[in-house]
Structure formats: C-alpha cells, structure tokens
Write an enzyme that holds these catalytic residues in place. Sequence first.
Site, PDB file in Angstrom:
ATOM      1  CD  GLU A   1      -7.901  -5.370   9.268  1.00  0.00           C
ATOM      2  OE1 GLU A   1      -7.118  -6.128   8.656  1.00  0.00           O
ATOM      3  OE2 GLU A   1      -7.680  -4.164   9.447  1.00  0.00           O
TER       4      GLU A   1
HETATM    5  P1  P53 Z   1      -3.970  -7.680   2.285  1.00  0.00           P
HETATM    6  C1  P53 Z   1      -0.080  -8.589   8.067  1.00  0.00           C
HETATM    7  C2  P53 Z   1      -0.641  -9.423   8.998  1.00  0.00           C
HETATM    8  C3  P53 Z   1      -1.930  -9.220   9.378  1.00  0.00           C
HETATM    9  C4  P53 Z   1      -2.671  -8.160   8.850  1.00  0.00           C
HETATM   10  O1  P53 Z   1      -4.055  -7.640   3.866  1.00  0.00           O
HETATM   11  C5  P53 Z   1      -2.111  -7.307   7.940  1.00  0.00           C
HETATM   12  C6  P53 Z   1      -0.828  -7.553   7.542  1.00  0.00           C
HETATM   13  C7  P53 Z   1      -0.200  -6.673   6.563  1.00  0.00           C
HETATM   14  O2  P53 Z   1       0.160  -5.555   7.255  1.00  0.00           O
HETATM   15  O3  P53 Z   1      -2.749  -6.189   7.447  1.00  0.00           O
HETATM   16  C8  P53 Z   1      -4.149  -6.014   7.464  1.00  0.00           C
HETATM   17  O4  P53 Z   1      -4.907  -6.641   1.793  1.00  0.00           O
HETATM   18  C9  P53 Z   1      -4.504  -4.541   7.222  1.00  0.00           C
HETATM   19  C10 P53 Z   1      -5.448  -4.295   6.075  1.00  0.00           C
HETATM   20  C11 P53 Z   1      -5.163  -5.289   4.978  1.00  0.00           C
HETATM   21  C12 P53 Z   1      -5.454  -6.677   5.522  1.00  0.00           C
HETATM   22  O5  P53 Z   1      -4.601  -6.967   6.611  1.00  0.00           O
HETATM   23  O6  P53 Z   1      -2.570  -7.377   1.947  1.00  0.00           O
HETATM   24  O7  P53 Z   1      -5.042  -3.912   8.368  1.00  0.00           O
HETATM   25  O8  P53 Z   1      -5.328  -2.952   5.655  1.00  0.00           O
HETATM   26  O9  P53 Z   1      -5.860  -5.067   3.792  1.00  0.00           O
HETATM   27  C13 P53 Z   1      -5.277  -7.763   4.491  1.00  0.00           C
HETATM   28  O10 P53 Z   1      -4.380  -9.050   1.894  1.00  0.00           O
END
Ligand code: P53
Length: 477
Positions: free
Chosen positions: A375
Amino acid sequence: MALPKDFLWGGALAAHQFEGGVLETSKGLSVADVMTAGTRDTPRVITDGVKEGLYYPNHIGIDFYHHYKEDIALFAEMGFKCFRTSIAWTRIFPKGDEELPDEEGLKFYDDVFDELLKYHIEPVITLSHFEMPYYLAKEYGGFLNRKTIDFFVKFAGVCFERYKDKVKYWMTFNEINNQMNYVNDIFGWTNSGVHFGDYDDPEKAMYQCGLYELVASAKAVKASREINPDFKIGNMIAMVPYYPFSCRPSDQVLAQQMMHQRYFWSDTQVRGHIPNYALKMFEQKGWDMDLTEEDKKALEEGTVDYIGFSYYMTNTVDSTAFKDVSKSNDGSSAHSVDNPYIKVSDWGWGIDPEGLRYALNAFYERYEIPLFIVENGFGAIDIKEADGSCHDPYRIDYLREHIKAMKQAVEEDGVDLMGYTPWGCIDCVSFTTGEMKKRYGFIYVDRNNDGSGTLTRSKKDSFDWYKKVIAGNGEEL
Ligand code: P53
C-alpha cells in the site's frame, strides 16, 4: 540498473472497502459493516448491530460484487501483474464459528480469481483486513478470546485448500500493529473486534489480543506450507517510521523506543519469538500474559517469507511534547509534532517520499528477507469534469516521487523488493473516515459521501500514466 523483470506492479484494495454485496448475499456482517461514515474531524461510529436510519458506506462500497469483470478489465488495461485484495472472512464463515464454510462465498472468490488469472494477474490475498465476523466480536470478545485463534486458522485453512492452485501470494493480518493506538476505538475494533476502552487496562488487553493474533498468524503460515509449499506468505505492517524531532539524545532514544510499536509485530513474525524488550516490559508492568509453551512453538514454526507493508507517511516525535491521540489516525503518538520539512495532505497525512527509502532500508537492514510494498498512495479530493475526464497531477507527482525513492532503495541500496501495489487503485470507501471523497484511484467511481451517484467508472489522468510506468518497468516516470 533497473527493477527485476518479474517485479509485481499492481494495485491494492480490501474487501470491506469496495466489494459491497453485503446485505443481499449469504455474507455475514463484519466489524466494518457496523461502522457509520465520518469525516476527518468526526469519527466513524461503531454501532451495536446495523441500526435503522443510519448510513453504512461499506454495505455498497463501490459494488465490485456486481462490477468485478469491468473493474478487472480496467486493471488489465493498465497492465497489472498482480492485484491485492482480501477475502472477506464473513463470506466464507458468516458468523465465524460454523462447522462448514459457505459455498456461495467461496464461489465468488473462485470467479474473481479466475477473472484475474484470465489476464495473467496474480491475486495477492490478505486473509484478514479489518473485517472479522461481527458475531465473533460480539459473542466471543474477538481476539481477546483464545478460541478466535482456532476460528481464524480454520478460515485460513479453508482458503488455502480451496484456492491453492489460483493464489500463490498471501498475507495474514493487515496492519496488525494499528491497534498500538489503543485509545482510538476504531483500531482495536477493526484489528481485533475489541473495544479496548472497556477494559481496566486497555494497553494490557491490546497486548493480549496481539499475542493471540501473532499465534494465529504463525499457525496459519505453518498450515499454508503443508497445503502448498510453493506459497509465499507474509505479514503486513503499517510502516509509519518515527523520526526524532532533533538530535537531542532524548528525542533519539524516544524515536527508537517508539519504533517498537512497529517492530514488536514484525520481530515476532520474522524471527519467531517475542522480542526481549516486550518481555521485559510485560515483566516491569507486572502483567501475566497468556502465552503457552505450545504458542511459543507455533511462533517459531510460523515465520513469514516476506514482509508486506503499507507506507503513507512518517511521523516526528519530540520528547518534550504531549498531545491527545484519541482521534488521531495518522500513525502519530502523544509525542508527535509537525515536521517542518514536509507538507501534509488534506487529511493531515505527511507527504514524505524519501521516508519510503528510509522504511525499506530500516526493514531490510533488520531482517534481510524480501519486502513487498502492498500500500502507498495519495488520498485527495478529485474533480470529475463534465466531459468525464479527471485531472490528478498531484497523485502522479506523489506516486512518481515514491517510486523514485523505491527504485533508489532497490538499485542503490540493494533492498530485495517483490512488488508495489498502490492503495485504492479504484476509488473506494476510506477506512479511517468512511468517506468516498478521500480518493486514491486511477479509476474514478461516481459515488458520493451520502451514497448518491451512478457507480460509473472512468479513467483519471493517472490511469494512463501508471500504465506507462508498468509498461516501462518503472523506467519511464
Ligand atoms: P484511508 C494509518 C497509517 C497508515 C495506513 O487509509 C493506514 C492507517 C489507518 O489505519 O491504513 C491503511 O482509507 C489501511 C487501508 C486504508 C488505507 O490505509 O483512511 O490498510 O485499509 O484504506 C488508507 O485514507
């Protein structure tokens, strides 16, 4: 100098954020299905079951359930070599404690994987991405109950057996370390199905859940090898590195100590035992943790093949600062301060491409096993023009700079990197806020925060850019 020829370019999503197909199928409710929509400043509410009159954005997501052929065709057009998603535990075991799995749910993933393989796209599968059965959370107390280890391992085993000829790359628990922020309720809930605030000592409850989950992860790893020794199975860490604010020695030590929030998990999953700094902490706090000899053996026998991790940002800590983190979702801590050298996104997440090189090196120096960036991405407000186009140069800039940093880590620093799957390759529901308007995709989906919109898909400018990046194996940025 170039990336390896078989580098896994692709994109990433999670079942609960894009599939939909919740209420009209045999799927059970997951912990994510009882979360309402929030905003950057209004937290999502976790309700006791699904309540009349409230809006739950994950119930429809972007309706991949009914659009998967169209969406996968678009991924193929970009040239994806792999696609990371999760298997919704509640499609396979709707409540979590059933004797037999649900055939309708199993069949759905057969169809999705077959569609991917038709285009030679490798599925990369997370077993648990914030979507454990609500029933297990409600009736068993989630991962604070040892029985949940067995429910998870059974679910994992069913998936390995069913998809052993279709899926080679696996991960156990998504961002298992998020719950380290045990004062913000959504992390304990989505990682473990537990409200840590309900316990006398929330931190101890969090560590007990963590130990059970680490054992569950290791047992699943071991089971996977018995089913297909060719599988590659990894863990998944939210890698938000802590930078010391200054060269003040206490800032250095603080940042080093705080990195245990990330490493506690990867140390255990890569090395096969609980690190000594954690054992010492349990002892000093007088905590008698439940971890049996059999559990320790399981940890040793279930070490991972690779480290999957998300990278969005870094966080800077100052030993003299103190703030409330009960609403923070940016990997920050009570000692976090603004970093004057980096800008932040509209949601306050720091933009730090060099931090990705730093993160890759931090992991690789420590463990020397393959890494997988599963990610990375830029959540932003996108405008779809009247002619259907969407100009997102900010996203292209963000990704370009991160890919450059990733290439430096591989080509100059010798990091062994398997692939790169940017988050939310098609727009989806934000995890932390439940919004649609926090968009990450190369593909725009006509759906709004209030659930209105046609669900029509269209290409953003970043679509053609990323297609070119993949075609040139990262040489043309
Ligand atoms: P959204 C914090 C730091 C890094 C990744 O987040 C994180 C988080 C929050 O826990 O989560 C990941 O959609 C996660 C995905 C999420 C994505 O970050 O809030 O694995 O499910 O969608 C982006 O912008």
